[in-house]
Design a protein around this motif. Structure first.
Motif, short mmCIF file in Angstrom:
data_model
loop_
_atom_site.label_atom_id
_atom_site.label_comp_id
_atom_site.label_asym_id
_atom_site.label_seq_id
_atom_site.Cartn_x
_atom_site.Cartn_y
_atom_site.Cartn_z
N LYS A 3 23.88 -21.52 23.75
CA LYS A 3 24.14 -20.09 23.61
C LYS A 3 22.83 -19.30 23.51
CE LYS A 3 28.68 -20.58 21.40
NZ LYS A 3 29.46 -20.43 20.16
N LEU A 4 21.86 -19.88 22.83
CA LEU A 4 20.56 -19.22 22.67
C LEU A 4 19.87 -19.09 24.03
CD1 LEU A 4 18.82 -18.11 20.34
CD2 LEU A 4 17.65 -20.32 20.29
N GLU A 5 19.92 -20.11 24.85
CA GLU A 5 19.31 -20.07 26.18
C GLU A 5 20.01 -19.04 27.06
OE1 GLU A 5 19.31 -24.06 27.68
OE2 GLU A 5 18.35 -24.83 25.85
N THR A 6 21.33 -18.98 26.96
CA THR A 6 22.08 -18.00 27.74
C THR A 6 21.69 -16.59 27.35
OG1 THR A 6 23.98 -19.51 27.90
CG2 THR A 6 24.40 -17.17 28.30
N GLN A 7 21.48 -16.35 26.08
CA GLN A 7 21.11 -15.03 25.57
C GLN A 7 19.77 -14.57 26.15
OE1 GLN A 7 20.96 -14.86 21.28
NE2 GLN A 7 19.90 -12.89 21.26
N TYR A 8 18.84 -15.50 26.39
CA TYR A 8 17.51 -15.13 26.86
C TYR A 8 17.30 -15.44 28.34
CZ TYR A 8 16.03 -14.10 22.13
OH TYR A 8 15.91 -13.51 20.88
N THR A 9 18.38 -15.59 29.07
CA THR A 9 18.29 -15.84 30.50
C THR A 9 18.36 -14.53 31.28
OG1 THR A 9 19.28 -18.04 30.32
CG2 THR A 9 19.36 -16.99 32.48
N LYS A 10 17.39 -14.33 32.16
CA LYS A 10 17.38 -13.19 33.07
C LYS A 10 17.32 -13.73 34.49
CE LYS A 10 15.20 -9.88 29.91
NZ LYS A 10 14.07 -8.95 29.70
N GLY A 11 18.36 -13.41 35.23
CA GLY A 11 18.47 -14.02 36.55
C GLY A 11 18.83 -15.49 36.37
#
Length: 406
Positions: free
Chosen positions: A289-297
């Motif tokens: 969930k943390l990685e998804t939150q900071y994913t752009k593109g």
């Protein structure tokens, strides 16, 4: 014609002068004239050098940026892996602490020791209760226990002391010693009014009784020291569990799964309930969930992730303390087996005393020692299988706690 000569004379004179100069000084060269083409070429060369330099600088900056990105990815992956493995370590450590705290020995070994301390037991070929009555009849009454009412009452009173519910209700392993002491006190009291029971008879009786006392004393000493060692070991395990709880409190907050208030629950109850939810798969889900939150593109901004969640670094850096706690548990685990070895030695010593004082036959004592050794080995294997230290060790090895992140 004259006009032609006059027109050609300047050219001839120039040629003559040039030839004369050449003849006189062969080193003299005509001056080089810089043309527009060479100037442009120099400017182009300079521009190319600037372009090459810019390209090299851009490549260096790109490499630095890429290195920085890789550095952030490496840090994050290390933190992520460590905390995922740590969640399993917390669970395993708590489970194994509770298991070791609940241990005394094993049921079979406990039955064996209890039978040796039972005054009614004939595990060594005798019953203390019967032997005490026999000693009273043989030494105090000189084989005349049934000659008169007084002698009969003395025997019955002795049996009454031995069968007292007070001794049978003892939870400690000292009934034989209490019986021996009570019977001696009783006989000393009777001797005050019964002149037939003199000091010499009491000394002889006490000497024979002390052979049993020595055996039971040694056995009781073994049990007491083992019990004391177990209690100390349990106290240290409880302290370790408290320390683990405090350490887990910080890590669980960082992972957004804080520990609930304990209330009136014991630490074991609180942790057992908490580990129903706080498991490895839940921590994996947290990082996803943390990685998804900071994913752009299609790209995770690891630099921003680490910057916005600085406690992740601190939680990682504190894992060294968790690893040290597992080492402390391993020491307490090994101490338990050292206690068991010491206990085994002391019980064997008491059995040898029974043989040396002719309370039991050598063959009986050796058979009991072999039985005790077998039960002790069985207890060791059972506890080792139940706790499984290798499981904990392998999990701890996956935590790369030596790499502190700043």
């Amino acid at each position: 014609m004259l006009k032609l000569i006059r027109w050609m004379m300047p050219l001839l004179m120039t040629g003559f002068v040039t030839m004369t100069a050449s003849a006189q000084d062969p080193e003299v060269k005509p001056p080089q004239v810089r043309t527009a083409d060479t100037t442009i070429k120099k400017i182009l060369d300079d521009l190319q050098r600037v372009a090459d330099s810019d390209k090299q600088n851009a490549k260096a900056i790109e490499q630095l940026s890429l290195g920085r990105e890789f550095d952030n990815i490496t840090k994050y992956e290390l933190i992520k892996n460590n905390l995922i493995q740590a969640s399993e370590t917390y669970y395993l450590l708590n489970k194994k602490i509770i298991d070791l705290k609940s241990r005394t020995t094993t049921s079979n070994l406990d039955v064996f020791i209890t039978s040796l301390n039972n005054p009614e037991s004939k595990e060594l070929g005798f019953s203390l209760s019967d032997r005490v009555v026999e000693l009273v009849e043989k030494i105090i009454l000189k084989g005349k226990s049934d000659k008169n009412e007084r002698n009969t009452k003395l025997v019955e009173s002795t049996k009454s002391i031995i069968n007292s519910p007070i001794f049978k209700s003892f939870t400690s392993l000292t009934p034989p010693l209490a019986i021996a002491s009570s019977v001696m006190n009783f006989l000393h009291s009777v001797s005050q009014s019964n002149k037939a029971i003199n000091h010499k008879l009491l000394q002889e009786f006490e000497k024979e009784l002390n052979k049993y006392v020595i055996y039971y004393n040694a056995l009781n000493d073994a049990n007491q020291k083992f019990e004391f060692g177990l209690n100390f070991n349990k106290d240290q395990l409880s302290l370790l569990q408290d320390n683990m709880y405090d350490h887990l409190a910080f890590t669980s907050n960082v992972l957004k799964m804080p520990l609930p208030a304990r209330g009136n629950k014991t630490i074991a109850e609180s942790l057992n309930e908490y580990f129903i939810e706080f498991r490895k798969d839940k921590v994996i889900d947290f990082f996803q969930k943390l990685e998804t939150q900071y994913t752009k593109g299609n790209k995770v901004n690891y630099e921003a992730l680490l910057k916005d969640n600085p406690n992740l670094k601190e939680a990682n850096n504190q894992l060294e303390d968790l690893v040290l706690q597992t080492k402390r548990f391993e020491n307490l685990y090994n101490e338990y087996f050292s206690l068991l070895d010491s206990y085994y030695t002391k019980v064997n010593h008491s059995l040898r005393l029974a043989q040396d004082n002719a309370l039991a036959e050598r063959s009986v004592v050796e058979a009991k020692q072999a039985e005790f050794r077998s039960l002790k080995d069985e207890a060791v294997k059972e506890i080792q299988a139940s706790i499984n230290m290798r499981e904990l060790t392998l999990n701890v090895d996956k935590i790369k706690y030596r790499y502190r992140i700043f």
